[in-house]
Design an enzyme around this catalytic site. Structure first.
Site, PDB file in Angstrom:
ATOM      1  N   GLY A 190       0.835  -1.202   0.000  1.00 22.28           N
ATOM      2  CA  GLY A 190       0.000   0.000   0.000  1.00 22.28           C
ATOM      3  C   GLY A 190       0.864   1.245   0.000  1.00 22.28           C
ATOM      4  O   GLY A 190       2.094   1.171   0.158  1.00 22.28           O
ATOM      5  N   SER A 193       2.592   4.882   0.961  1.00 22.69           N
ATOM      6  CA  SER A 193       3.239   5.418   2.156  1.00 22.69           C
ATOM      7  C   SER A 193       2.167   6.086   3.025  1.00 22.69           C
ATOM      8  O   SER A 193       1.341   6.848   2.516  1.00 22.69           O
ATOM      9  CB  SER A 193       4.298   6.439   1.735  1.00 22.69           C
ATOM     10  N   SER A 208       2.805  -0.362   8.415  1.00 23.23           N
ATOM     11  CA  SER A 208       3.647  -0.601   9.599  1.00 23.23           C
ATOM     12  C   SER A 208       2.799  -0.645  10.859  1.00 23.23           C
ATOM     13  O   SER A 208       3.024  -1.499  11.730  1.00 23.23           O
ATOM     14  CB  SER A 208       4.696   0.512   9.753  1.00 23.23           C
ATOM     15  N   SER A 258       5.856  -1.917  -2.366  1.00 22.84           N
ATOM     16  CA  SER A 258       5.820  -2.905  -3.473  1.00 22.84           C
ATOM     17  C   SER A 258       4.784  -2.489  -4.520  1.00 22.84           C
ATOM     18  O   SER A 258       3.736  -3.133  -4.651  1.00 22.84           O
ATOM     19  CB  SER A 258       5.566  -4.319  -2.938  1.00 22.84           C
TER      20      SER A 258
HETATM   21  N1  LIG Z   1      10.270   8.046  -3.727  1.00 21.19           N
HETATM   22  C1  LIG Z   1       9.722   7.362  -2.715  1.00 21.19           C
HETATM   23  N2  LIG Z   1       8.576   6.674  -2.919  1.00 21.19           N
HETATM   24  C2  LIG Z   1       8.032   5.972  -1.895  1.00 21.19           C
HETATM   25  N3  LIG Z   1       8.550   5.931  -0.636  1.00 21.19           N
HETATM   26  C3  LIG Z   1       9.694   6.590  -0.384  1.00 21.19           C
HETATM   27  C4  LIG Z   1      10.311   7.345  -1.411  1.00 21.19           C
HETATM   28  N4  LIG Z   1      11.432   7.924  -0.876  1.00 21.19           N
HETATM   29  C5  LIG Z   1      11.500   7.530   0.406  1.00 21.19           C
HETATM   30  N5  LIG Z   1      10.463   6.743   0.714  1.00 21.19           N
HETATM   31  C6  LIG Z   1      10.315   6.082   2.022  1.00 21.19           C
HETATM   32  O1  LIG Z   1      10.666   4.724   1.771  1.00 21.19           O
HETATM   33  C7  LIG Z   1       9.658   3.840   2.244  1.00 21.19           C
HETATM   34  C8  LIG Z   1       9.269   2.839   1.151  1.00 21.19           C
HETATM   35  O2  LIG Z   1      10.255   1.892   0.992  1.00 21.19           O
HETATM   36  P1  LIG Z   1       9.877   0.464   0.413  1.00 21.19           P
HETATM   37  O3  LIG Z   1      11.119  -0.348   0.492  1.00 21.19           O
HETATM   38  O4  LIG Z   1       8.664  -0.057   1.095  1.00 21.19           O
HETATM   39  O5  LIG Z   1       9.512   0.812  -1.114  1.00 21.19           O
HETATM   40  S1  LIG Z   1       9.393  -0.200  -2.352  1.00 21.19           S
HETATM   41  O6  LIG Z   1       8.580  -1.357  -1.917  1.00 21.19           O
HETATM   42  O7  LIG Z   1      10.742  -0.618  -2.741  1.00 21.19           O
HETATM   43  O8  LIG Z   1       8.715   0.566  -3.415  1.00 21.19           O
HETATM   44  C9  LIG Z   1       8.444   4.680   2.577  1.00 21.19           C
HETATM   45  O9  LIG Z   1       8.012   4.151   3.826  1.00 21.19           O
HETATM   46  P2  LIG Z   1       6.481   3.961   4.215  1.00 21.19           P
HETATM   47  O10 LIG Z   1       5.983   5.359   4.442  1.00 21.19           O
HETATM   48  O11 LIG Z   1       6.548   3.159   5.490  1.00 21.19           O
HETATM   49  O12 LIG Z   1       5.752   3.226   3.128  1.00 21.19           O
HETATM   50  C10 LIG Z   1       8.949   6.097   2.671  1.00 21.19           C
HETATM   51  O13 LIG Z   1       9.168   6.438   4.026  1.00 21.19           O
HETATM   52  N1  LIG Z   2      -7.221   2.743  11.815  1.00 18.37           N
HETATM   53  C1  LIG Z   2      -5.914   2.947  11.637  1.00 18.37           C
HETATM   54  N2  LIG Z   2      -5.076   1.914  11.352  1.00 18.37           N
HETATM   55  C2  LIG Z   2      -3.754   2.113  11.139  1.00 18.37           C
HETATM   56  N3  LIG Z   2      -3.155   3.330  11.186  1.00 18.37           N
HETATM   57  C3  LIG Z   2      -3.940   4.411  11.455  1.00 18.37           C
HETATM   58  C4  LIG Z   2      -5.334   4.264  11.668  1.00 18.37           C
HETATM   59  N4  LIG Z   2      -5.860   5.499  11.898  1.00 18.37           N
HETATM   60  C5  LIG Z   2      -4.838   6.368  11.836  1.00 18.37           C
HETATM   61  N5  LIG Z   2      -3.671   5.732  11.579  1.00 18.37           N
HETATM   62  C6  LIG Z   2      -2.364   6.398  11.469  1.00 18.37           C
HETATM   63  O1  LIG Z   2      -1.918   6.331  10.110  1.00 18.37           O
HETATM   64  C7  LIG Z   2      -0.501   6.342  10.067  1.00 18.37           C
HETATM   65  C8  LIG Z   2      -0.027   5.190   9.209  1.00 18.37           C
HETATM   66  O2  LIG Z   2       1.373   5.263   9.107  1.00 18.37           O
HETATM   67  P1  LIG Z   2       2.275   3.987   8.857  1.00 18.37           P
HETATM   68  O3  LIG Z   2       1.757   2.822   9.652  1.00 18.37           O
HETATM   69  O4  LIG Z   2       3.695   4.411   9.094  1.00 18.37           O
HETATM   70  O5  LIG Z   2       2.002   3.711   7.316  1.00 18.37           O
HETATM   71  P2  LIG Z   2       2.940   2.977   6.238  1.00 18.37           P
HETATM   72  O6  LIG Z   2       3.762   1.958   6.990  1.00 18.37           O
HETATM   73  O7  LIG Z   2       1.978   2.366   5.271  1.00 18.37           O
HETATM   74  O8  LIG Z   2       3.785   4.059   5.642  1.00 18.37           O
HETATM   75  C9  LIG Z   2      -0.013   6.252  11.509  1.00 18.37           C
HETATM   76  O9  LIG Z   2       0.339   7.553  11.972  1.00 18.37           O
HETATM   77  C10 LIG Z   2      -1.232   5.742  12.261  1.00 18.37           C
HETATM   78  O10 LIG Z   2      -1.272   6.159  13.606  1.00 18.37           O
END
Ligand SMILES: Nc1ncnc2c1ncn2[C@@H]1O[C@H](COP(=O)(O)OS(=O)(=O)O)[C@@H](OP(=O)(O)O)[C@H]1O
Ligand SMILES: Nc1ncnc2c1ncn2[C@@H]1O[C@H](COP(=O)(O)OP(=O)(O)O)[C@@H](O)[C@H]1O
EC number: 2.7.1.25
Length: 203
Positions: free
Chosen positions: A37, A39, A44, A111
């Site tokens: 999904g 960012s 997480s 992903s």
């Molecule tokens: N350009 C760009 N696009 C998307 N995300 C970015 C980018 N640059 C840095 N980040 C940070 O890197 C986290 C995503 O890394 P991933 O290894 O999950 O990405 S991937 O599956 O290889 O596409 C992602 O973490 P999450 O927010 O937890 O999803 C971001 O914090």
């Molecule tokens: N129902 C919910 N389930 C999961 N996260 C939630 C929910 N409502 C609000 N949030 C917030 O959304 C954000 C999600 O961030 P995170 O888990 O780091 O996403 P990702 O790992 O996909 O980047 C967190 O700050 C979390 O507290």
């Protein structure tokens, strides 16, 4: 990445202890729960809460997380399509080993391409991959902007940002779809535990 060498002369080594014997010791099956999904969608947060619930039940888990893996195993990789594919290939290989070791692996990676998720699935023992789409809408993820990355992406300070300037291909047949704008964290964990029970991974 440099071209793959020809390793066709290297044979598989068989051992007596396999995943079935390890599962018998642990009292539960192993699998990969693959969270995909945008960012900020909640990958997480949901994986973290589920892992706590599983450990409380005595399940042996490991959580692989995109941000964390990119500090070590994949520190040499960026966010081009090729680098993301290599990131996920390495993670898929590691997840496959962990499944063989008997663990219930939770993986939280954007992903973004279907082909990348298919690649991961192909690296995990057959039947040991469940795809969880954290389908929180982009507008909600951007509103949350947990790490301030969407603001930077909109300002052009981060290139190739998923959902803004890079694609995200939603799964067509995920095993479970969760929208964290509509489900509480507790509801998401309950749904995931039910999925694992239904699939005979845990009892
Ligand atoms: N350009 C760009 N696009 C998307 N995300 C970015 C980018 N640059 C840095 N980040 C940070 O890197 C986290 C995503 O890394 P991933 O290894 O999950 O990405 S991937 O599956 O290889 O596409 C992602 O973490 P999450 O927010 O937890 O999803 C971001 O914090
Ligand atoms: N129902 C919910 N389930 C999961 N996260 C939630 C929910 N409502 C609000 N949030 C917030 O959304 C954000 C999600 O961030 P995170 O888990 O780091 O996403 P990702 O790992 O996909 O980047 C967190 O700050 C979390 O507290």
């Amino acid at each position: 990445m440099s071209q793959m060498p020809d390793n066709s002369h290297i044979k598989w080594q068989d051992y007596q202890i396999d995943a079935t014997k390890r599962a018998a010791i642990k009292g539960h099956q192993s699998t990969v729960l693959w969270f995909t999904g945008l960012s900020g969608s909640g990958k997480s947060t949901v994986a973290n809460a589920l892992e706590q619930a599983l450990v409380a039940k005595g399940i042996h888990t490991y959580l692989l997380d995109g941000d964390n893996v990119r500090h070590g195993l994949c520190a040499d990789l960026g966010f081009s399509e090729a680098d993301r594919t290599e990131n996920l290939r390495r993670v898929g290989a590691v997840a496959g080993l962990m499944v063989d070791a008997g663990l219930l692996v939770l993986s939280a990676f954007i992903s973004p391409y279907r082909s990348q998720r298919e690649l991961v699935k192909s690296l995990v023992p057959a039947g040991k991959f469940l795809e969880i789409h954290i389908a929180t809408p982009l507008a909600v993820c951007e509103q949350r902007d947990v790490k301030g990355l969407y603001k930077k992406a909109r300002a052009g300070e981060i290139r190739q940002f998923t959902g803004i300037s890079d694609p995200y291909e939603a799964p067509l047949a995920a095993d479970l779809v969760i929208n964290t704008a509509e489900s509480t964290l507790e509801q998401s964990v309950e749904q995931l535990l039910a999925l694992l029970t239904h699939n005979g991974i845990i009892t």
